[in-house]
Design a protein around this motif. Structure first.
Motif, mmCIF file in Angstrom:
data_model
loop_
_atom_site.group_PDB
_atom_site.id
_atom_site.type_symbol
_atom_site.label_atom_id
_atom_site.label_comp_id
_atom_site.label_asym_id
_atom_site.label_seq_id
_atom_site.Cartn_x
_atom_site.Cartn_y
_atom_site.Cartn_z
ATOM 1 N N VAL A 292 0.924 -1.341 -0.269
ATOM 2 C CA VAL A 292 0.165 0.266 -0.251
ATOM 3 C C VAL A 292 0.760 0.740 -0.061
ATOM 4 C CG1 VAL A 292 -2.112 -0.949 1.058
ATOM 5 C CG2 VAL A 292 -0.218 -0.211 2.601
ATOM 6 N N ILE A 293 2.274 1.424 0.260
ATOM 7 C CA ILE A 293 2.965 2.431 0.333
ATOM 8 C C ILE A 293 4.221 1.621 -0.623
ATOM 9 C CG2 ILE A 293 4.402 3.717 1.600
ATOM 10 C CD1 ILE A 293 2.784 3.374 3.478
ATOM 11 N N PRO A 294 4.345 2.533 -1.528
ATOM 12 C CA PRO A 294 5.931 2.331 -2.325
ATOM 13 C C PRO A 294 6.975 1.930 -1.618
ATOM 14 C CG PRO A 294 4.636 4.103 -3.029
ATOM 15 C CD PRO A 294 3.582 4.196 -1.794
ATOM 16 N N GLY A 295 7.521 0.580 -2.024
ATOM 17 C CA GLY A 295 8.648 0.362 -1.466
ATOM 18 C C GLY A 295 8.563 -0.725 0.240
ATOM 19 N N ILE A 296 7.839 -0.486 0.958
ATOM 20 C CA ILE A 296 6.717 -1.207 1.711
ATOM 21 C C ILE A 296 5.784 -2.320 1.462
ATOM 22 C CG2 ILE A 296 5.676 -1.059 4.193
ATOM 23 C CD1 ILE A 296 6.515 2.065 4.378
ATOM 24 N N GLN A 297 6.670 -3.849 1.966
ATOM 25 C CA GLN A 297 5.762 -4.999 1.315
ATOM 26 C C GLN A 297 4.583 -4.706 2.724
ATOM 27 O OE1 GLN A 297 8.462 -7.938 0.731
ATOM 28 N NE2 GLN A 297 9.728 -7.509 -1.016
ATOM 29 N N THR A 298 5.516 -5.018 3.685
ATOM 30 C CA THR A 298 4.112 -5.884 5.109
ATOM 31 C C THR A 298 3.906 -4.756 5.264
ATOM 32 O OG1 THR A 298 4.723 -7.801 4.264
ATOM 33 C CG2 THR A 298 3.360 -7.193 6.283
ATOM 34 N N ILE A 299 2.822 -4.349 6.461
ATOM 35 C CA ILE A 299 2.875 -3.537 7.598
ATOM 36 C C ILE A 299 1.245 -3.960 8.189
ATOM 37 C CG2 ILE A 299 1.818 -1.627 8.296
ATOM 38 C CD1 ILE A 299 2.148 -0.269 5.496
ATOM 39 N N ASP A 300 2.334 -4.459 9.560
ATOM 40 C CA ASP A 300 1.624 -4.777 10.655
ATOM 41 C C ASP A 300 1.576 -4.171 11.830
ATOM 42 O OD1 ASP A 300 0.509 -8.116 11.917
ATOM 43 O OD2 ASP A 300 1.613 -6.962 13.190
ATOM 44 N N VAL A 301 -0.232 -3.514 12.666
ATOM 45 C CA VAL A 301 0.195 -3.483 13.358
ATOM 46 C C VAL A 301 -0.652 -4.557 14.890
ATOM 47 C CG1 VAL A 301 -0.401 -0.932 12.860
ATOM 48 C CG2 VAL A 301 -2.150 -2.473 13.034
ATOM 49 N N SER A 302 -0.607 -3.773 16.282
ATOM 50 C CA SER A 302 -0.914 -4.773 17.028
ATOM 51 C C SER A 302 -1.461 -4.072 18.066
ATOM 52 C CB SER A 302 -0.159 -5.926 16.711
ATOM 53 O OG SER A 302 1.304 -5.982 17.257
ATOM 54 N N LEU A 303 -1.626 -4.380 18.698
ATOM 55 C CA LEU A 303 -2.391 -4.061 20.461
ATOM 56 C C LEU A 303 -1.867 -5.231 21.380
ATOM 57 C CD1 LEU A 303 -2.136 -1.641 22.232
ATOM 58 C CD2 LEU A 303 -4.973 -2.229 21.847
ATOM 59 N N ASN A 304 -1.505 -5.638 22.746
ATOM 60 C CA ASN A 304 -1.397 -6.680 23.596
ATOM 61 C C ASN A 304 -1.325 -5.985 24.803
ATOM 62 O OD1 ASN A 304 0.257 -7.543 21.071
ATOM 63 N ND2 ASN A 304 0.199 -9.711 22.496
ATOM 64 N N VAL A 305 -2.500 -6.869 25.817
ATOM 65 C CA VAL A 305 -3.056 -6.295 26.695
ATOM 66 C C VAL A 305 -3.008 -7.462 27.590
ATOM 67 C CG1 VAL A 305 -4.843 -5.591 28.705
ATOM 68 C CG2 VAL A 305 -4.658 -4.937 26.053
ATOM 69 N N THR A 306 -1.572 -6.707 28.293
ATOM 70 C CA THR A 306 -1.564 -8.977 29.243
ATOM 71 C C THR A 306 -1.514 -8.434 31.007
ATOM 72 O OG1 THR A 306 0.648 -8.147 29.808
ATOM 73 C CG2 THR A 306 0.818 -9.518 28.485
ATOM 74 N N ASN A 307 -3.386 -9.021 32.070
ATOM 75 C CA ASN A 307 -4.003 -8.986 32.973
ATOM 76 C C ASN A 307 -4.604 -7.940 32.559
ATOM 77 O OD1 ASN A 307 -4.563 -9.416 35.525
ATOM 78 N ND2 ASN A 307 -1.952 -8.143 36.030
ATOM 79 N N LEU A 308 -5.250 -8.652 31.892
ATOM 80 C CA LEU A 308 -6.494 -7.163 31.176
ATOM 81 C C LEU A 308 -6.976 -6.714 32.634
ATOM 82 C CD1 LEU A 308 -7.871 -6.539 28.490
ATOM 83 C CD2 LEU A 308 -9.058 -8.012 29.430
ATOM 84 N N THR A 309 -7.359 -7.304 33.421
ATOM 85 C CA THR A 309 -8.613 -7.293 34.466
ATOM 86 C C THR A 309 -7.476 -6.505 35.733
ATOM 87 O OG1 THR A 309 -8.164 -9.154 35.650
ATOM 88 C CG2 THR A 309 -10.193 -8.711 33.868
ATOM 89 N N ASN A 310 -6.508 -6.442 34.968
ATOM 90 C CA ASN A 310 -5.172 -5.687 36.647
ATOM 91 C C ASN A 310 -5.235 -6.630 37.647
ATOM 92 O OD1 ASN A 310 -3.380 -3.526 36.755
ATOM 93 N ND2 ASN A 310 -4.859 -2.106 37.764
#
Length: 778
Positions: free
Chosen positions: A732-750
């Motif tokens: 989607v962007i010239p020169g960039i094959q892959t874009i990955d975004v992520s969000l992790n929440v550990t111990n969600l309930t604190n």
């Protein structure tokens, strides 16, 4: 605390019927492959072995942030309990691991770890290195856990409770550059870069990677971790030969978390009793977090040559490991040293402590507290004597303190070799060796804090070098195994033997050289697999595992009052597994029952400790004896499924009962093993479609006894993790094959909970952590 095993088995069975996990392979083993888009996918299943084993999959990796320790990835497998006190596993001091009642902690090292099948060099704090020192999570292909009855070739002499093999990924076949950024709470920040060369010669490819991680301590407002990591790997496939080389470097400075009591946790579950500011009172400032430090640098390199012919296979792998580091603490006093040799720079080598002092006058002369003063401090550790309290000195008294360094250094050089010869289609003979020489130094020196009123900066020149010791450990292991196939039945039998020689030298030359032989008996292993149907197999296995005598035994015994080395045997464990494995295109399930008898446990026995009801030590004596033992029995299960095309469900169940078999010192026969979870249940629901991935996972850990006496019940807890990510592979962007975004929440309930520790003192588990990650691939 009474565990109703039948009730919990029924509860777990119902839960396992309700939940399951994705399985991508119908055959044996867990492998990594590269799909058409060039994205590495981890394919997982239990290997076709005569013993219980489980491996991580891509969903378990997705559950953890990219910045997480590779140890955290195995926590959902049956039989495993991992607790890391620091954000992203950023504190080795507070990291503990348990399998079937066997532990890796500050006080025990009973589970083997290997890196690409090669020994990690023990997992203890003082000179050891767990897998997170060798591997970044992006470079991990999978981790394979052999609970209890491990592979006969496993090169470890602390694998009483099994072995965990952390397998690194191979270079991609096409050229690629990665760059990723992770940010999170507590000022967590991590950069990761990796360059894959693609094919640089016929059948040859390589990669280089580097990461930098920083984060603050999640408790309080002071201290944290910095880590730099570099790795390189090259693989060359030439006809029947495969050549592999790998190098890793890891440099870490970690501020620690401290163990607390159960009563302290109940009083305040968010504070480990380390402090954030300097008060100018050394007794209080001994718990200033930035003064509690773990500094470690690890180099590890190996080359491996593998030959695979029509009837003969051969592998040889020499390796090299260099470990250097330091453990820091700030004692609230200066030591008055007697004896020893004073060097030209003023450092005293050797000698002993004749006493200590806490305050001086302006000339540096030690002061005694005002006569009759009884004022005491109340923090920490219940408070100190009047000599620690500035209120017991005249105005102008100057507080003094030390900065204590314990230095660790170790160099290992070794090699493994394995050969297999196939006789016809039914019989395979296998044999191999492991040789290693470990040269470890440990010393301790004391530095004067320059000004205890304002900080913990110290004089670079030590005023006392307390001890300086060297330990040489020579290890040789040989094994042989025969595997025979008769239709649907596979039989396996083998023998193994360790030869371990340990030598201790005093680098000051004040004590005689001590040596100890720690050879094993001939260790037997046997097993069988029978294919009941194309999809269902039953297996059974037996092995005698062995842990060599540690060099700490010699360290503790070489003294003026007790110079003799005891006549000891290495520790052993008899492991029995029996179970079922089922797999088809969409469903996998495993069920394993086990029994383990841990014998010859080495325990330090002081004068007055009854052994077998007899108190036979003379006054003032203490020694190590083979007087301990543990027996464990239980059930481990997992079930996994693909359903509705894009959904995956996973669950694992662990029911474990571990008891001490002998009474000695603080241990009472029949009591439950301290800190060993008896009930664990995991459930994971995940989704993947068109580049979108998401999931939620919960793990419940039942009540545990925390102490030898079984008087402290640690509360049960349930931790929930959640994650979401999106990958775009369409330039989607010239020169960039892959874009990955992520969000992790550990111990969600604190959730507030206690993780691992040592008997009677425990580490607080990390609170909720939210981490965002962006990865670009060019």
């Amino acid at each position: 605390m009474t565990v109703n095993i039948t009730k919990k088995m029924l509860l777990g069975a119902c839960s396992l019927v309700a939940v399951s996990a994705v399985a991508h392979s119908e055959e044996t083993a867990a492998d990594a492959y590269v799909d058409d888009a060039g994205v590495e996918e981890i394919v997982v299943s239990a290997e076709k072995t005569t013993f219980a084993n489980n491996a991580t999959d891509s969903i378990m990796k997705d559950q953890e942030p990219d910045a997480a320790s590779v140890l955290s990835v195995i926590d959902n497998l049956p039989g495993i309990f991992v607790s890391e006190g620091g954000t992203f596993g950023s504190d080795d001091w507070s990291t503990t691991l348990s399998i079937r009642g066997f532990t890796v902690s500050l006080s025990e090292q009973q589970v083997g770890m290997t890196i690409d099948g090669l020994p990690n060099g023990n997992s203890n704090y003082g000179g050891g290195a767990k897998a997170n020192r060798y591997i970044d999570s992006e470079n991990l292909a999978r981790a394979v856990v052999s609970q209890g009855t491990a592979d006969i070739a496993s090169p470890s002499h602390e694998a009483l409770g099994g072995t965990i093999d952390f397998v690194t990924s191979n270079p991609f076949e096409e050229q690629r550059f990665w760059a990723s950024l992770s940010v999170g709470e507590n000022n967590a920040q991590r950069y990761f870069f990796r360059y894959d060369t693609g094919e640089i010669a016929s059948g040859t490819r390589a990669y280089l990677s580097y990461s930098n991680t920083t984060n603050d301590a999640w408790i309080g407002d002071a201290g944290g971790t910095t880590r730099d990591h570099f790795a390189a790997k090259i693989v060359s496939e030439q006809d029947e030969w495969t050549f592999t080389g790998r190098l890793s470097w890891d440099d870490t400075h970690e501020n620690n978390y401290q163990r607390i009591s159960l009563a302290q946790f109940e009083e305040d579950p968010d504070w480990d009793r380390l402090t954030d500011t300097i008060t100018g009172i050394p007794y209080v400032d001994q718990v200033y977090r930035p003064g509690w430090g773990t500094l470690r640098e690890n180099w590890f390199a190996y080359v491996k040559a593998e030959y695979e012919g029509d009837s003969f296979d051969f592998t040889v792998a020499p390796y090299y490991h260099k470990n250097e580091g330091r453990g820091d603490w700030i004692p609230p006093y200066l030591v008055a040293v007697t004896g020893g040799d004073e060097q030209s720079n003023g450092t005293i080598f050797g000698g002993s402590a004749a006493g200590s002092y806490t305050y001086t006058d302006s000339n540096g002369t030690p002061l005694a507290p005002i006569e009759g003063c009884t004022a005491t401090l109340t923090f920490p550790y219940g408070g100190g004597a009047p000599a620690n309290n500035p209120a017991c000195y005249q105005t102008g008294a100057i507080p003094v303190g030390s900065y204590r360094h314990t230095h660790y250094a170790k160099t290992r050089i070794g090699a493994t070799a394995d050969a297999a010869y196939r006789i016809g289609e039914m019989n395979t003979l296998r044999a191999g060796i492991w040789w290693e020489r470990s040269d470890r130094d440990e010393s301790r020196d004391w530095h004067k804090v320059i000004d205890s009123m304002v900080g913990i900066e110290f004089d670079e020149t030590a005023y006392w070098r307390q001890y300086d010791r060297n330990f040489i450990t020579d290890t040789f292991m040989a094994y042989a195994e025969d595997t025979f196939e008769i239709g649907d039945l596979t039989l396996r039998g083998g023998v193994k033997k360790f030869f371990v020689d340990l030598e201790r030298n005093d680098n000051f030359g004040n004590e005689a050289t001590q040596s100890l032989e720690s050879n094993s008996d001939i260790l037997l292993s046997a097993g069988a697999i029978y294919n009941l149907t194309d999809n269902l197999e039953v297996f059974a296995g037996f092995s005698q595992n062995f842990a060599a005598i540690k060099d700490g035994i010699i360290e503790g015994q070489a003294s003026a009052t007790n110079p003799n080395i005891p006549d000891l045997e290495g520790e052993t464990a008899d492991n029995y597994d029996i179970g079922f494995r089922f797999s088809n295109d969409w469903l996998r399930a495993t069920l394993t029952g086990y029994y383990i008898k841990f014998n010859n446990r080495i325990t330090f026995v002081s004068e007055g400790d009854p052994i077998g009801g007899i108190d036979y030590l003379e006054e003032g004596e203490g020694t190590y004896l083979n007087v301990g033992g543990i027996k464990s029995k239980g059930v481990e299960a997992s079930i996994s499924a693909d359903f509705a095309d894009y959904w995956n469900i996973y669950s694992s169940l662990t029911i474990n009962s571990s008891e001490y078999t002998e009474t000695t010192a603080e241990v009472i026969e029949g009591n439950k093993v301290a800190l060993a979870p008896e009930f664990q249940l995991v459930g994971t629901l995940s989704y993947f479609k068109d580049g979108v991935r998401a999931g939620v996972s919960a793990k419940h850990v039942g009540e545990r006894y925390g102490d030898f006496a079984n008087t402290q019940e640690m509360p049960s807890f349930t931790l929930v993790d959640a994650w979401v990510g999106y990958t775009v592979d369409e330039n989607v962007i010239p020169g960039i094959q892959t874009i990955d975004v992520s969000l992790n929440v550990t111990n969600l309930t604190n959730k507030n909970y206690l993780g691992g520790g040592t008997p009677g003192s425990y580490f607080i588990g990390a609170d909720r952590q939210v981490t965002a990650n962006l990865t670009l691939k060019f």
